[in-house]
Design an enzyme around this catalytic site. Structure first.
Site, PDB file in Angstrom:
ATOM      1  N   ASP A   1      -6.895 -38.930 -26.607  1.00 54.30           N
ATOM      2  CA  ASP A   1      -7.311 -38.393 -25.316  1.00 54.30           C
ATOM      3  C   ASP A   1      -6.163 -38.327 -24.316  1.00 54.30           C
ATOM      4  O   ASP A   1      -6.137 -37.454 -23.453  1.00 54.30           O
ATOM      5  CB  ASP A   1      -8.504 -39.176 -24.749  1.00 54.30           C
ATOM      6  CG  ASP A   1      -8.190 -40.624 -24.440  1.00 54.30           C
ATOM      7  OD1 ASP A   1      -7.623 -41.309 -25.313  1.00 54.30           O
ATOM      8  OD2 ASP A   1      -8.530 -41.094 -23.340  1.00 54.30           O
TER       9      ASP A   1
ATOM     10  N   THR B   1     -16.734 -41.262 -18.434  1.00 56.43           N
ATOM     11  CA  THR B   1     -15.854 -40.722 -19.483  1.00 56.43           C
ATOM     12  C   THR B   1     -16.429 -40.873 -20.879  1.00 56.43           C
ATOM     13  O   THR B   1     -16.126 -40.067 -21.768  1.00 56.43           O
ATOM     14  CB  THR B   1     -14.468 -41.391 -19.443  1.00 56.43           C
ATOM     15  OG1 THR B   1     -14.588 -42.789 -19.732  1.00 56.43           O
ATOM     16  CG2 THR B   1     -13.810 -41.193 -18.091  1.00 56.43           C
TER      17      THR B   1
ATOM     18  N   MET C   1     -13.450 -38.207 -24.315  1.00 52.57           N
ATOM     19  CA  MET C   1     -12.285 -37.609 -23.656  1.00 52.57           C
ATOM     20  C   MET C   1     -12.080 -38.271 -22.285  1.00 52.57           C
ATOM     21  O   MET C   1     -12.214 -37.648 -21.226  1.00 52.57           O
ATOM     22  CB  MET C   1     -12.472 -36.107 -23.511  1.00 52.57           C
ATOM     23  CG  MET C   1     -12.389 -35.343 -24.816  1.00 52.57           C
ATOM     24  SD  MET C   1     -10.686 -35.284 -25.509  1.00 52.57           S
ATOM     25  CE  MET C   1     -10.758 -36.638 -26.716  1.00 52.57           C
ATOM     26  N   HIS C   2     -11.741 -39.568 -22.332  1.00 51.99           N
ATOM     27  CA  HIS C   2     -11.566 -40.343 -21.099  1.00 51.99           C
ATOM     28  C   HIS C   2     -10.514 -39.708 -20.184  1.00 51.99           C
ATOM     29  O   HIS C   2     -10.795 -39.344 -19.040  1.00 51.99           O
ATOM     30  CB  HIS C   2     -11.126 -41.766 -21.435  1.00 51.99           C
ATOM     31  CG  HIS C   2     -11.997 -42.496 -22.394  1.00 51.99           C
ATOM     32  ND1 HIS C   2     -13.249 -42.945 -22.057  1.00 51.99           N
ATOM     33  CD2 HIS C   2     -11.788 -42.873 -23.685  1.00 51.99           C
ATOM     34  CE1 HIS C   2     -13.787 -43.575 -23.094  1.00 51.99           C
ATOM     35  NE2 HIS C   2     -12.919 -43.537 -24.092  1.00 51.99           N
ATOM     36  N   ASP C   3      -9.288 -39.610 -20.676  1.00 56.13           N
ATOM     37  CA  ASP C   3      -8.159 -39.197 -19.840  1.00 56.13           C
ATOM     38  C   ASP C   3      -8.225 -37.733 -19.394  1.00 56.13           C
ATOM     39  O   ASP C   3      -7.875 -37.426 -18.245  1.00 56.13           O
ATOM     40  CB  ASP C   3      -6.849 -39.466 -20.573  1.00 56.13           C
ATOM     41  CG  ASP C   3      -6.609 -40.948 -20.822  1.00 56.13           C
ATOM     42  OD1 ASP C   3      -7.204 -41.775 -20.098  1.00 56.13           O
ATOM     43  OD2 ASP C   3      -5.837 -41.297 -21.739  1.00 56.13           O
TER      44      ASP C   3
END
Length: 312
Positions: free
Chosen positions: A16, A189, A240-242
């Protein structure tokens, strides 16, 4: 600018962070002035080598990459070194410079114009604020992927979200800096998920990045399925945290925000890295020191993400 503990590029590594850089490169309303690296998901040397490799793959090789902190602020004994395999695969001269100094210089020479997107531990950002406290009044905004505000990690060994847990002292310094802050945490997230179907669509796209992105996604999901066989969500998708933290810079409408007063538990105790969030009214509520994400339009974000990544 993007501050990252990037690990995308090593087989089976988290992806991510690399997708966050790719999404920033694909956003027509963003210009990446600087990429800085920090110890976190991987050691800082590996993060730097992989960042240099990825900016070339994305066709943004003119973007500066500067090596940052090798260890948390108060724990230099936790510095790590790159593996011999990484050095053999990606080894190259690393440009001279120190991330904290470069962050401070960039912001102070462009007052009110620079947004810092921090998607790793906040060590570099805290160090930059220590070097130049006026950075807090000259930065346009600091957007952080970090924290969990309306829930828990449910992990006794890591009660705080990873980026904050690695260096809670740095997070505490940033929270006390007075800078305009937005935090995008696990509460939202973990809901935006890249699936095997998304990977196939990216792989079929004509752009040169799609095949690489598709393979990295499938490899990472396979690893998660193997390591967490009892979790059906991890069998076919990954969070898809970032990238969400990058997306909200130009699309804040993707997320629902709330003003909050947030503090963080520092030290090595059982609650290390836990963020204490005051959202309830009281006779004398504490003043908000940041905005936190509390909801997300999942479909809108994923449509935007897949479209832009497929176009690279």
């Amino acid at each position: 600018m993007l501050d990252t503990d990037l690990s995308m590029g090593e087989p089976g590594s988290e992806i991510d962070d690399g997708f966050a850089l790719a999404l920033a490169a694909a956003d027509p309303d963003l210009r990446i002035e600087l990429v800085t690296t920090v110890n976190g998901n991987t050691d800082v040397e590996t993060a730097t080598l992989l960042s240099l490799h990825l900016v070339e793959r994305l066709g943004i090789a003119g973007t500066r990459v500067v090596r940052g902190a090798a260890a948390p602020l108060t724990r230099p004994d936790r510095a790590r070194s790159a593996s011999a395999e990484t050095v053999r695969e990606y080894g190259r001269p690393i440009p001279a410079g120190y991330a904290a100094a470069e962050i401070a210089r960039l912001v102070m020479t462009n007052p009110g114009e620079i947004t810092i997107v921090a998607i790793g531990p906040l060590t570099n950002v805290a160090a930059a604020l220590a070097l130049e406290p006026e950075l807090a009044r000259n930065v346009q905004e600091i957007v952080v992927m970090g924290g969990v505000f309306l829930g828990q990690t449910l992990q006794s060994g890591m009660p705080g979200e990873f980026n904050v847990w690695i260096d809670p002292e740095a997070a505490d310094a940033v929270l006390h800096s007075g800078a305009p802050l937005r935090f995008v945490g696990l509460d939202v997230t973990t809901r935006v998920r890249l699936t095997r179907e998304h990977a196939e669509r990216m792989g079929a796209a004509p752009g040169g990045f799609g095949a690489f992105a598709s393979e990295a996604t499938r490899t990472w999901i396979d690893r998660m399925r193997q390591e967490h066989p009892g979790d059906p969500e991890l069998a076919d998708s990954c969070a898809m945290h970032d990238p969400l933290a990058v997306a909200v810079v130009t699309r804040p409408d993707l997320v629902t925000w709330r003003d909050a007063h947030v503090s963080v538990v520092t030290g090595d105790g059982v609650a290390r890295g836990v963020m204490v969030t005051d959202l309830l009214s009281s006779a004398e509520p504490p003043a908000a020191n940041c905005r936190i994400a509390v909801d997300v339009d999942v479909d809108a974000f994923m449509a935007l993400f897949v479209e832009r990544i497929s176009g690279l």
